[in-house]
Motif scaffolding. Structure first.
Motif, PDB file in Angstrom:
ATOM      1  N   GLY A 195      12.611 -11.094  16.427  1.00 32.36           N
ATOM      2  CA  GLY A 195      13.080  -9.813  16.989  1.00 32.36           C
ATOM      3  C   GLY A 195      13.417  -8.816  15.919  1.00 32.36           C
ATOM      4  N   SER A 196      12.954  -9.040  14.684  1.00 34.34           N
ATOM      5  CA  SER A 196      13.189  -8.070  13.620  1.00 34.34           C
ATOM      6  C   SER A 196      12.183  -6.945  13.736  1.00 34.34           C
ATOM      7  CB  SER A 196      13.067  -8.768  12.268  1.00 34.34           C
ATOM      8  OG  SER A 196      11.838  -9.455  12.216  1.00 34.34           O
ATOM      9  N   SER A 197      12.362  -5.925  12.846  1.00 35.69           N
ATOM     10  CA  SER A 197      11.464  -4.763  12.967  1.00 35.69           C
ATOM     11  C   SER A 197      10.141  -5.044  12.273  1.00 35.69           C
ATOM     12  CB  SER A 197      12.114  -3.537  12.343  1.00 35.69           C
ATOM     13  OG  SER A 197      13.315  -3.271  13.011  1.00 35.69           O
ATOM     14  N   SER A 198      10.224  -5.591  11.058  1.00 41.59           N
ATOM     15  CA  SER A 198       8.984  -6.007  10.383  1.00 41.59           C
ATOM     16  C   SER A 198       9.302  -7.035   9.296  1.00 41.59           C
ATOM     17  CB  SER A 198       8.276  -4.789   9.775  1.00 41.59           C
ATOM     18  OG  SER A 198       9.078  -4.207   8.789  1.00 41.59           O
ATOM     19  N   LEU A 199       8.283  -7.783   8.926  1.00 41.08           N
ATOM     20  CA  LEU A 199       8.437  -8.775   7.856  1.00 41.08           C
ATOM     21  C   LEU A 199       7.297  -8.545   6.870  1.00 41.08           C
ATOM     22  CD1 LEU A 199       9.045 -12.008   9.998  1.00 41.08           C
ATOM     23  CD2 LEU A 199      10.739 -10.788   8.666  1.00 41.08           C
ATOM     24  N   PHE A 200       7.615  -8.612   5.585  1.00 41.49           N
ATOM     25  CA  PHE A 200       6.507  -8.519   4.626  1.00 41.49           C
ATOM     26  C   PHE A 200       6.823  -9.331   3.362  1.00 41.49           C
ATOM     27  CE2 PHE A 200       8.723  -5.398   2.045  1.00 41.49           C
ATOM     28  CZ  PHE A 200       9.517  -4.706   2.948  1.00 41.49           C
ATOM     29  N   VAL A 201       5.770  -9.590   2.639  1.00 44.43           N
ATOM     30  CA  VAL A 201       5.900 -10.394   1.395  1.00 44.43           C
ATOM     31  C   VAL A 201       5.336  -9.560   0.252  1.00 44.43           C
ATOM     32  CG1 VAL A 201       5.177 -12.502   0.201  1.00 44.43           C
ATOM     33  CG2 VAL A 201       5.687 -12.568   2.630  1.00 44.43           C
ATOM     34  N   LEU A 202       6.129  -9.482  -0.840  1.00 40.51           N
ATOM     35  CA  LEU A 202       5.686  -8.732  -2.027  1.00 40.51           C
ATOM     36  C   LEU A 202       5.309  -9.744  -3.117  1.00 40.51           C
ATOM     37  CD1 LEU A 202       8.663  -6.164  -2.177  1.00 40.51           C
ATOM     38  CD2 LEU A 202       6.432  -5.838  -1.090  1.00 40.51           C
ATOM     39  N   ASN A 203       4.330  -9.352  -3.941  1.00 38.56           N
ATOM     40  CA  ASN A 203       4.030 -10.256  -5.068  1.00 38.56           C
ATOM     41  C   ASN A 203       5.041 -10.019  -6.175  1.00 38.56           C
ATOM     42  OD1 ASN A 203       3.312  -7.954  -6.369  1.00 38.56           O
ATOM     43  ND2 ASN A 203       1.091  -8.318  -6.353  1.00 38.56           N
ATOM     44  N   ALA A 204       4.905 -10.619  -7.309  1.00 37.83           N
ATOM     45  CA  ALA A 204       5.896 -10.546  -8.388  1.00 37.83           C
ATOM     46  C   ALA A 204       6.038  -9.139  -8.907  1.00 37.83           C
ATOM     47  CB  ALA A 204       5.491 -11.488  -9.524  1.00 37.83           C
ATOM     48  N   HIS A 205       5.043  -8.263  -8.622  1.00 38.96           N
ATOM     49  CA  HIS A 205       5.103  -6.877  -9.120  1.00 38.96           C
ATOM     50  C   HIS A 205       5.565  -5.901  -8.054  1.00 38.96           C
ATOM     51  CE1 HIS A 205       3.046  -8.533 -12.549  1.00 38.96           C
ATOM     52  NE2 HIS A 205       2.083  -9.015 -11.749  1.00 38.96           N
ATOM     53  N   GLY A 206       5.919  -6.438  -6.939  1.00 38.88           N
ATOM     54  CA  GLY A 206       6.461  -5.566  -5.878  1.00 38.88           C
ATOM     55  C   GLY A 206       5.391  -4.992  -4.992  1.00 38.88           C
ATOM     56  N   LYS A 207       4.170  -5.565  -5.033  1.00 40.34           N
ATOM     57  CA  LYS A 207       3.088  -5.039  -4.192  1.00 40.34           C
ATOM     58  C   LYS A 207       3.020  -5.876  -2.916  1.00 40.34           C
ATOM     59  CE  LYS A 207      -1.856  -3.993  -4.362  1.00 40.34           C
ATOM     60  NZ  LYS A 207      -2.121  -4.480  -3.102  1.00 40.34           N
ATOM     61  N   PRO A 208       2.928  -5.249  -1.743  1.00 44.72           N
ATOM     62  CA  PRO A 208       2.841  -6.005  -0.493  1.00 44.72           C
ATOM     63  C   PRO A 208       1.530  -6.771  -0.422  1.00 44.72           C
ATOM     64  CG  PRO A 208       3.348  -3.694  -0.068  1.00 44.72           C
ATOM     65  CD  PRO A 208       2.991  -3.801  -1.506  1.00 44.72           C
ATOM     66  N   ILE A 209       1.634  -8.094  -0.057  1.00 47.22           N
ATOM     67  CA  ILE A 209       0.403  -8.860   0.066  1.00 47.22           C
ATOM     68  C   ILE A 209       0.295  -9.461   1.478  1.00 47.22           C
ATOM     69  CG2 ILE A 209      -0.003  -9.399  -2.399  1.00 47.22           C
ATOM     70  CD1 ILE A 209       1.496 -12.027  -1.923  1.00 47.22           C
ATOM     71  N   ALA A 210       1.334  -9.425   2.216  1.00 45.24           N
ATOM     72  CA  ALA A 210       1.256  -9.849   3.638  1.00 45.24           C
ATOM     73  C   ALA A 210       2.292  -9.000   4.419  1.00 45.24           C
ATOM     74  CB  ALA A 210       1.597 -11.315   3.779  1.00 45.24           C
ATOM     75  N   TYR A 211       1.932  -8.692   5.660  1.00 43.61           N
ATOM     76  CA  TYR A 211       2.780  -7.759   6.420  1.00 43.61           C
ATOM     77  C   TYR A 211       2.631  -8.047   7.908  1.00 43.61           C
ATOM     78  CZ  TYR A 211       4.530  -3.214   8.043  1.00 43.61           C
ATOM     79  OH  TYR A 211       5.242  -2.224   8.676  1.00 43.61           O
ATOM     80  N   SER A 212       3.736  -8.068   8.588  1.00 43.07           N
ATOM     81  CA  SER A 212       3.681  -8.428  10.013  1.00 43.07           C
ATOM     82  C   SER A 212       2.869  -7.414  10.833  1.00 43.07           C
ATOM     83  CB  SER A 212       5.094  -8.524  10.588  1.00 43.07           C
ATOM     84  OG  SER A 212       5.772  -7.316  10.383  1.00 43.07           O
ATOM     85  N   HIS A 213       2.814  -6.157  10.384  1.00 41.27           N
ATOM     86  CA  HIS A 213       2.068  -5.140  11.136  1.00 41.27           C
ATOM     87  C   HIS A 213       0.779  -4.820  10.414  1.00 41.27           C
ATOM     88  CE1 HIS A 213       6.130  -4.895  12.665  1.00 41.27           C
ATOM     89  NE2 HIS A 213       5.700  -4.146  13.719  1.00 41.27           N
ATOM     90  N   TRP A 214       0.143  -5.958   9.873  1.00 43.62           N
ATOM     91  CA  TRP A 214      -1.044  -5.784   9.036  1.00 43.62           C
ATOM     92  C   TRP A 214      -2.209  -5.177   9.782  1.00 43.62           C
ATOM     93  CZ3 TRP A 214      -5.266  -9.103  10.229  1.00 43.62           C
ATOM     94  CH2 TRP A 214      -4.968 -10.005  11.283  1.00 43.62           C
ATOM     95  N   ARG A 215      -2.217  -5.336  11.129  1.00 43.12           N
ATOM     96  CA  ARG A 215      -3.377  -4.838  11.884  1.00 43.12           C
ATOM     97  C   ARG A 215      -3.402  -3.320  11.921  1.00 43.12           C
ATOM     98  NH1 ARG A 215      -4.981  -9.503  15.039  1.00 43.12           N
ATOM     99  NH2 ARG A 215      -3.177 -10.846  15.323  1.00 43.12           N
ATOM    100  N   ASP A 216      -2.195  -2.688  12.131  1.00 43.82           N
ATOM    101  CA  ASP A 216      -2.158  -1.239  12.381  1.00 43.82           C
ATOM    102  C   ASP A 216      -1.854  -0.439  11.130  1.00 43.82           C
ATOM    103  OD1 ASP A 216      -2.273  -2.079  15.046  1.00 43.82           O
ATOM    104  OD2 ASP A 216      -0.061  -2.248  15.110  1.00 43.82           O
ATOM    105  N   GLU A 217      -1.032  -0.970  10.260  1.00 49.57           N
ATOM    106  CA  GLU A 217      -0.580  -0.153   9.143  1.00 49.57           C
ATOM    107  C   GLU A 217      -1.157  -0.703   7.845  1.00 49.57           C
ATOM    108  OE1 GLU A 217       3.767   0.188   9.330  1.00 49.57           O
ATOM    109  OE2 GLU A 217       3.639   0.149  11.518  1.00 49.57           O
TER     110      GLU A 217
END
Ligand code: ADP
Length: 681
Positions: free
Chosen positions: A96-118
């Motif tokens: 029930g959170s708004s979004s979840l994402f994972v950043l690599n060691a450099h702070g770049k997003p590599i996975a995102y819960s809203h990966w389909r739309d955004e």
């Protein structure tokens, strides 16, 4: 100032003071209650807020421990990335959170819960964000981001991802504030602002993403029990403020409670207090009125009792008999005096018809009145004299009055009885005394009259005595002359032609003597016993008629003024004419030798008197004679011309006719004689 006004003023002051006190206390109490409620509410809000945040706290750590995520950190492949994104998508939905994402060691997003739309999300680097830095430093990260542009403040929680001890990336959960706050339940307005006083959340009428301080006017208010509370004024309303700063979140949570309730309570309290005071006042008034009424009733009762006792005393001590009768004329009450008057006891008189107490003689007016009792034609009977019958049958005179007693409900009639035996006795005595007095007065008057007549007669006789000298003198002269003439006549018997002349002289002298004696006769006469109605006009005309030749011969002017109709006096015509003859003769004598000879006779009736005025144009009455003019033998004429008896005789006659005579000189000359006689109608 009257006592009443003072009490009213005091009451108004009391009402106002009480109301003011109640309003103050109510306001203070309501504010304190609100203050206390605010504290409790605020605690609840914070607890709820923290609870809401805490339910997501585990999520970054959970993601950081996921093997797929760890693998992805070690070697990124497109498919792996999509796989993790799918995992995040599902987890996000479940948590029930708004979004979840994972950043690599450099702070770049590599996975995102809203990966389909955004897809753009993968292009943005997060190495500047606190949640990244904190995770990089090996801590669990958390950050609040306002993001004023999108107006969607959000809270980030992060957890570092390790491969053994090597930092490989960061797992981040984003919770939008709206989501958090929607769970908050509060009775007031909740405001959330950051450390710069920037308002980023409000459930009330406040401008978000602007300085909170610019939107309100704040003031402090000291309440009882040492509490100080803060109040805000804003165009949309007034609020009581309770706030706390959450240091860890660097938020300030403010709870606002509407002050309407204070106003409402104050209004109600003032109304209650005012109404209560009015009600109290009315109750006091009512109580007082009641007390006064009771007192007045008591006083009236006492006064009535006193008056009743007094009336009873008056009735019983009254010196007149008082009876009450009903509409049938039967006795219902008798006072002491009435019992004494009728020599009867109360039971004997009770219910006895009033008529039985009265003698039948002359009682019909009372009978008539009694038959009209209780009818419209009833009119009171006042002071009626009747005869009453005592118990022993003896009678006594009474004065009786009957009138209605209006004050009584049942028609009753008050009969007043006054015993007038004593008065009647006195009246009888008085009548007898009057009769005897009248008789005595009559006798005395008659005696006096007789005495007066005697006196008058004696006076006249005395006057005749005094007169005799003059009469002797008067008669001697003609007698001497007669003797001489008789002697001459004897001598003249030889010369018969001269005889006639002397005899004429003798005749004249005897006539004169006869005149003197006739006058004396009149004077000596008593007044007539019988008086009759005599016309004054006729007497005047008769008198004038005797002088008519002399008027013509000597040229007298006669002015006659007689009234219409005829006026009468009581007397006898001969004597009234004699009065007029004397007055006219005197006037004619006085004017003898005068050129202007005028005599005026006027008769007029004034009220019940008749006035006869004889005025002449002669020299007037000698002033020396005037005081004694009407005394016998007062004359200005020489012996032989007048005896001075005329006016004395006139006065005597006028007095006999119950009249008066007066004489005066006129200012223009001439004498005026005025005779006033009582008029007979
Ligand atoms: P007598 O005529 O005999 O004198 P009276 O008694 O009649 O007696 O009058 C008394 C006097 O009053 C008169 O003598 C006269 O002087 C005076 N007298 C009466 N009438 C008149 C009159 N009309 N004018 C003036 N003197 C009068």
């Amino acid at each position: 100032m009257s006592r009443r006004v003072f009490i009213i003023l005091l009451y108004i002051i009391f009402t106002l003071a009480t109301t003011w006190q109640v309003v103050t206390l109510t306001r203070d109490w309501t504010l304190r209650t609100l203050h206390q409620q605010g504290s409790d509410e605020l605690l609840k809000v914070i607890t709820q807020l923290r609870g809401a945040l805490d339910q997501y706290r585990y999520l970054p750590f959970l993601i950081s421990q996921d093997t797929d995520v760890k693998e992805l950190m070690l070697g990124f492949t497109e498919s792996k990335g999509d796989e993790v994104s799918l995992y995040l998508e599902q987890t996000n939905l479940v948590a029930g959170s708004s979004s979840l994402f994972v950043l690599n060691a450099h702070g770049k997003p590599i996975a995102y819960s809203h990966w389909r739309d955004e897809r753009d999300f993968f292009l943005r680097l997060h190495q500047d964000q606190d949640y990244y830095r904190q995770a990089l430093a090996g801590h669990r990260g958390r950050q609040f981001s306002l993001n004023a542009e999108s107006q969607s403040p959000a809270y980030f929680l992060s957890s570092p991802i390790y491969d053994g001890k090597r930092f490989t990336g960061v797992a981040v959960v984003r919770i939008e504030l709206e989501k958090l706050i929607s769970q908050l339940r509060s009775f007031g307005v909740v405001l959330l602002s950051d450390e710069n006083d920037q308002l980023f959340f409000s459930t009330g009428p406040f401008q978000r993403f602007s300085q909170l301080g610019t939107q309100i006017k704040s003031r402090q208010e000291n309440l009882t029990d040492g509490i100080t509370t803060e109040l805000w004024e804003q165009s949309e309303g007034n609020w009581l403020v309770r706030g706390v700063s959450l240091d860890d979140l660097q938020w300030r949570v403010t709870l606002l409670q509407d002050l309407d309730v204070v106003q409402r309570n104050v209004r109600n309290a003032s109304l209650f207090s005012f109404g209560g005071c009015i009600a109290l006042g009315l109750m006091v008034l009512l109580f007082r009125e009641r007390q006064l009424k009771i007192r007045s009733q008591n006083e009236t009762r006492e006064a009535l009792a006193a008056s009743e006792a007094q009336q009873k005393a008056i009735i019983n001590n009254a010196q007149v008999g008082l009876l009450l009768i009903d509409s049938k004329g039967c006795i219902t009450f008798a006072n002491e005096m009435a019992l004494q008057q009728f020599a009867a006891s109360a039971p004997l008189l009770m219910h006895k018809p009033l008529l039985d107490l009265l003698s039948s003689e002359g009682v019909s007016p009372i009978q008539r009145l009694l038959s009209r009792l209780d009818h419209k034609g009833f009119s009171p009977l006042i002071g009626f004299e009747a005869v009453a019958v005592r118990g022993d049958g003896t009678e006594f005179p009474i004065m009786l009055s009957i009138r209605q007693m209006l004050a009584l409900v049942e028609r009753q009639y008050l009969v007043t009885i006054i015993d007038i035996s004593r008065r009647k006795g006195l009246e009888l005595q008085l009548k007898r005394a009057n009769e005897s007095l009248e008789h005595k007065v009559e006798e005395r008057t008659q005696a006096l009259q007789e005495a007066q007549d005697e006196l008058v007669q004696a006076g006249k006789m005395a006057a005749i005595g005094r007169m005799s000298t003059a009469v002797v003198h008067e008669l001697n002269q003609p007698l001497t002359a007669i003797r001489n003439y008789v002697a001459i006549c004897r001598q003249m018997l030889q010369q018969p032609e001269m005889l006639s002349e002397s005899l004429t002289e003798v005749d004249e002298l005897t006539q004169r003597m006869a005149q003197i004696t006739s006058q004396l006769k009149t004077f000596a006469y008593r007044k007539p016993e019988q008086m009759e109605k005599v016309s004054v006009q006729m007497a005047v005309n008769n008198a004038l008629h005797l002088f008519r030749q002399r008027f013509i011969d000597d040229g007298f002017q006669v002015d006659l003024d007689l009234p219409e109709p005829t006026v009468y006096v009581l007397g006898d015509s001969a004597r009234l004419e004699q009065v007029l003859l004397n007055l006219i003769k005197n006037a004619l004598d006085a004017m003898q030798g005068f050129d202007h000879k005028q005599i005026a006779i006027q008769v007029d009736a004034v009220d019940d008197k008749v006035r006869v005025t004889v005025v002449d144009s002669g020299p007037g009455i000698d002033m020396d004679l005037l005081p004694d003019l009407f005394e016998p033998f007062v004359t200005s004429k020489s012996i032989g011309d007048g005896l001075g008896l005329g006016l004395s005789i006139v006065r005597s006659i006028v007095r006999d006719l119950n009249g008066e005579i007066s004489a005066e000189n006129q200012t223009g000359g001439g004498a005026c004689f005025r005779v006033i006689l009582p008029q007979s109608k």
